[in-house]
Design a protein around this motif. Structure first.
Motif, PDB file in Angstrom:
ATOM      1  N   ASN A 154       0.825  -1.210   0.000  1.00 20.18           N
ATOM      2  CA  ASN A 154       0.000   0.000   0.000  1.00 20.18           C
ATOM      3  C   ASN A 154       0.855   1.256   0.000  1.00 20.18           C
ATOM      4  OD1 ASN A 154      -2.404  -1.444   0.025  1.00 20.18           O
ATOM      5  ND2 ASN A 154      -2.437  -1.597   2.275  1.00 20.18           N
ATOM      6  N   GLY A 157       2.005   1.811  -3.499  1.00 18.52           N
ATOM      7  CA  GLY A 157       0.922   2.324  -4.331  1.00 18.52           C
ATOM      8  C   GLY A 157       0.700   3.801  -4.116  1.00 18.52           C
ATOM      9  N   ARG A 158       0.789   4.242  -2.836  1.00 13.84           N
ATOM     10  CA  ARG A 158       0.602   5.671  -2.562  1.00 13.84           C
ATOM     11  C   ARG A 158       1.760   6.486  -3.124  1.00 13.84           C
ATOM     12  NH1 ARG A 158      -1.033   3.526   2.487  1.00 13.84           N
ATOM     13  NH2 ARG A 158       1.049   3.989   3.340  1.00 13.84           N
ATOM     14  N   ALA A 168       3.895   1.550 -11.909  1.00 15.55           N
ATOM     15  CA  ALA A 168       2.603   1.711 -11.244  1.00 15.55           C
ATOM     16  C   ALA A 168       1.650   0.583 -11.621  1.00 15.55           C
ATOM     17  CB  ALA A 168       2.003   3.064 -11.612  1.00 15.55           C
ATOM     18  N   VAL A 171       2.393  -2.466  -9.424  1.00 17.51           N
ATOM     19  CA  VAL A 171       1.897  -2.335  -8.048  1.00 17.51           C
ATOM     20  C   VAL A 171       0.389  -2.499  -8.012  1.00 17.51           C
ATOM     21  CG1 VAL A 171       1.695  -0.764  -6.078  1.00 17.51           C
ATOM     22  CG2 VAL A 171       3.854  -0.928  -7.349  1.00 17.51           C
ATOM     23  N   ARG A 172      -0.318  -1.892  -8.949  1.00 25.17           N
ATOM     24  CA  ARG A 172      -1.780  -1.992  -8.945  1.00 25.17           C
ATOM     25  C   ARG A 172      -2.236  -3.425  -9.239  1.00 25.17           C
ATOM     26  NH1 ARG A 172      -1.723   3.400 -11.196  1.00 25.17           N
ATOM     27  NH2 ARG A 172      -1.777   2.597 -13.337  1.00 25.17           N
ATOM     28  N   GLU A 175      -1.912  -5.322  -6.054  1.00 26.06           N
ATOM     29  CA  GLU A 175      -2.965  -4.939  -5.107  1.00 26.06           C
ATOM     30  C   GLU A 175      -4.298  -5.577  -5.502  1.00 26.06           C
ATOM     31  OE1 GLU A 175      -1.347  -0.528  -3.671  1.00 26.06           O
ATOM     32  OE2 GLU A 175      -2.885  -0.714  -5.237  1.00 26.06           O
TER      33      GLU A 175
END
Length: 324
Positions: A154, A157-158, A168, A171-172, A175
């Protein structure tokens, strides 16, 4: 006079008369045998009362002999003034690349135009892909650095936010897969989640590398086919040059050289288009390999974050039970 003296005088007169008759008949026989005499003939002595002939006067002519003043005609080769002169007047005077292009055959012109367009495409791809690879490497390095500095998925992601770069997306994707598998994590181990995350990350890497390699296949095609296309133009041009030589009926260098020079210009343009394409393709291949390596580092960082989150998920209930 005695009888013996009279007889001797009569005999002498007969002998003298016979000798004079033989001397008068001899010139006639000599005249009849004259044609069979040797070529060298002495001039007859002048008769009494006639002037001696001039010493410089030519000897009498004989059959088969020629006078010193007669000359044998000399055969001369006529000068080629027809076709060669007409052809040399029509030869192109401008032997610059543009002049040779304008004087070339229509097929050779088409080959040259195609090679020039291929060279233009090569340099266009070089400019566009250079900027694209440079920007992709910068974004991938930033994403890999952000993922390496994050403690959890998380947090990574932030840090990346809503960026559309490959980092990105990695990472998404992790998630999303973690959220889809959240209900089963309390009953099974996280090995299945790790495999699914690895599968999705590998597909994202492959898609990013494929997107970055788009257009380099054109460079490979140009680099491998441009020399042969130029050779085709050269062969066609030399054929036309030989046809022109046969029509002009001359091998004068001024007739042969322009046609061959125009034909060789096609090969030169083929090499000009092929050599940069091959060099640029090899440079891009190394650059794309480096880009994929950066993405692999970012993907490995995401896998570590997923594994760490699974460990924290397992440790958290144990801490709560110990605290109770």
């Amino acid at each position: 006079m005695s009888r013996h003296g009279l007889f001797a005088a009569l005999l002498a007169s007969v002998i003298l008369s016979a000798g004079g008759t033989a001397a008068q008949e001899q010139p006639g026989a000599a005249d009849q045998e004259q044609p069979a005499a040797a070529p060298a003939i002495e001039a007859p002595a002048p008769a009494p009362g006639q002037a001696a002939p001039d010493a410089a006067a030519p000897p009498a002519m004989q059959p088969g002999m020629t006078t010193p003043t007669e000359t044998t005609p000399i055969e001369t080769t006529p000068t080629e003034t027809g076709p060669s002169t007409a052809t040399s007047l029509t030869l192109p005077r401008d032997l610059s690349p543009w002049g040779m292009f304008m004087a070339a055959d229509i097929v050779v012109k088409a080959v040259m135009i195609g090679l020039a367009f291929a060279s233009f495409v090569t340099w266009t791809i070089w400019l566009a892909k250079s900027l694209e690879i440079l920007g992709g490497k910068l974004r991938a390095r930033r994403a890999a650095q952000a993922i390496g500095n994050a403690a959890t998925l998380n947090q990574a992601g932030r840090a990346l936010g809503h960026n559309n770069g490959p980092g990105a997306l990695l990472v998404r994707a992790a998630e999303e897969e973690t959220a889809l598998s959240a209900g089963s994590l309390d009953h099974v181990s996280g090995d299945g989640l790790k495999e699914r995350v690895t599968s999705r990350l590998s597909r994202i890497e492959a898609a990013a590398a494929r997107r970055m390699s788009r257009g380099t296949g054109v460079l490979a095609t140009i680099g491998s086919t441009a020399p042969f296309v130029g050779l085709f133009g050269t062969v066609w041009g030399i054929m036309n040059a030989f046809i022109g030589i046969s029509q002009a009926q001359t091998t004068n260098l001024a007739v042969v050289a322009p046609g061959i020079a125009e034909a060789l210009l096609a090969t030169a343009m083929g090499l000009v288009a092929a050599i940069p394409a091959v060099v640029i393709y090899n440079v891009f291949a190394r650059s794309i390999a480096g880009y994929r390596q950066i993405l692999a580092d970012a993907s490995a960082g995401v896998e570590r974050l997923v594994s760490r989150d699974l460990d924290f998920r397992t440790v958290a209930p144990a801490k709560q039970m110990a605290a109770e």
